[in-house]
Design a protein around this motif. Sequence first.
Motif, PDB file in Angstrom:
ATOM      1  N   UNK A   8       0.842  -1.198   0.000  1.00 22.85           N
ATOM      2  CA  UNK A   8       0.000   0.000   0.000  1.00 22.85           C
ATOM      3  C   UNK A   8       0.880   1.251   0.000  1.00 22.85           C
ATOM      4  N   UNK A   9       0.260   2.401  -0.271  1.00 15.75           N
ATOM      5  CA  UNK A   9       1.011   3.648  -0.355  1.00 15.75           C
ATOM      6  C   UNK A   9       0.323   4.738   0.457  1.00 15.75           C
ATOM      7  N   UNK A  10       1.143   5.630   1.012  1.00 16.04           N
ATOM      8  CA  UNK A  10       0.594   6.835   1.620  1.00 16.04           C
ATOM      9  C   UNK A  10       0.079   7.734   0.498  1.00 16.04           C
ATOM     10  N   UNK A  11      -1.137   8.241   0.675  1.00 19.18           N
ATOM     11  CA  UNK A  11      -1.717   9.129  -0.335  1.00 19.18           C
ATOM     12  C   UNK A  11      -2.468  10.251   0.371  1.00 19.18           C
ATOM     13  N   UNK A  12      -2.730  11.325  -0.343  1.00 18.24           N
ATOM     14  CA  UNK A  12      -3.550  12.393   0.213  1.00 18.24           C
ATOM     15  C   UNK A  12      -4.835  12.524  -0.576  1.00 18.24           C
ATOM     16  N   UNK A  13      -5.883  12.863   0.133  1.00 11.76           N
ATOM     17  CA  UNK A  13      -7.179  13.120  -0.502  1.00 11.76           C
ATOM     18  C   UNK A  13      -7.962  14.031   0.420  1.00 11.76           C
ATOM     19  N   UNK A  14      -8.434  15.147  -0.111  1.00  4.74           N
ATOM     20  CA  UNK A  14      -9.210  16.110   0.678  1.00  4.74           C
ATOM     21  C   UNK A  14      -8.464  16.497   1.955  1.00  4.74           C
ATOM     22  N   UNK A  15      -7.182  16.765   1.818  1.00  3.72           N
ATOM     23  CA  UNK A  15      -6.301  17.234   2.901  1.00  3.72           C
ATOM     24  C   UNK A  15      -5.959  16.153   3.934  1.00  3.72           C
TER      25      UNK A  15
END
Length: 489
Positions: free
Chosen positions: A372-379
């Motif tokens: 899995x990966x660290x991701x950003x979404x809606x801050x």
Amino acid sequence: MSMHLTRRSLLRGGLGAAATGLVLPAIAEGAWAASAPTPTDAETYGAPNTSPLVWQRADPFVTPRTEGLYYFTASVPEYDRLIVRASPTIEGLGSAAETVVWRRPASGSMGGHIWAPELHRIDGRWYLYFAAGDSDNVFRIRMYVMESSAADPRDVSGWSSPRQIVTPWDSFALDATTFEHDGQRYLVWAQSEPEIGVNSSLYIARMTSPFTFTGTPARIATPTRSWEVEGFRVNEGPAVLKRDGRIFMTFSASATDARYCLGLLTADARANLLDPATWSKSPDPVFTTNEQTRQYGPGHNSFTVAEDGETDVLVYHARDYRDIMGDPLYDPNRHARAQRLYWYEDGTPLFGVPVGKGGPILRLSPGDASSAFVRHYAYALRVDPSVRELADSQFRFVPGLAGEGTVSIRSVNFPDRYWRVDGTSLRIDPVEDGSGYAALASFRRVPGLANSNAISLELSDRPGVYVRHDKGSLTVGRPAGSKSTFWLS
């Protein structure tokens, strides 16, 4: 391009090309190496860390590494000559000496615009494909090829005189590329077929030699979708990748300003490549202008492989600004760029966004969820096993906002935003003035607590407190082995 690209290794270097910094403390151009944290092999191996890679060179083409060297060629703003550079690394092409291997004649055939050269090694010889106009009509563009038996394509004495590639129509023709598949070599190019009311479509034919093809060419793509007909009706600049039983062909569409973009054709490698029905076109462009990274009109690409022999690299040109005075063809600032090409789990290419200036681009995977990966979404920052928007999971380590000994982590596709501690969780927020934000958006990067080949992130203002993965969320707390360890790729 004739190459077969293998499956990638687990630890892969992030491609250098980089995002525009908006509000970091001022860092002088070229000061990156002195101020950034020491990168690991996973961050730099085979990865260009400068963007642009080569200034004022459009339609860039980088060969696979041949006898230890990458070779580069491209259109120059004057459209008057063919150039070649060489370097043992992709990054080194930016500062490599440039050799002029051919200049257009003062008049007559090939005395007009010289466009989009490509270098190909075929059966132990070099071939340089390009397009040229006439001196009395610089846009009477036709395709040509030169041959060299020299080991090094920079050897000017080795090149033969250009020979025209003759097609069934005496019309605008350009952007020839070639690839081999199942023992057969193919030519692909763009041409304005007189019976079709578009500027250029894509054609493919079997080759009988590097100079000629046989049979009736098959038209495999013509501009019909809205993103292909902005300004001009264009399909051009084909580039080929072969992977896992499929053949992928990128192409460029629309006018050469900020509307320029990449589309994608896909074919089953077992099918008849001369049958237009074999090729399917992506419904949407795969690589486009990005306002956040300030990269405009990405297109006319090629593919190569990084120094590790496995990591795919996308080479393309783009501008750093949208507004152009006059005809965009005569704006000189289409710069050659390179960045890593990724792949979806279903085996299709994942392009992301054209990145701006900066250092290596990385993805982070928790030690207890390495797929899995660290991701950003809606801050919010999350850990996600399935990331369709590549750029949401791409970051850069930059000199820490809190000062010496710290790092900050900047988003690639929103380069004004940084990782920031918010109570016991982490967000990604636009930068703010003041020491409070700086402390919350800075970390101490240390060898991984569970594996020294990875990293761990200690809060800059709270010694002994680390970033942790907890059931898909990023939190902060006391160290917890693999949950507080992150792999870089």
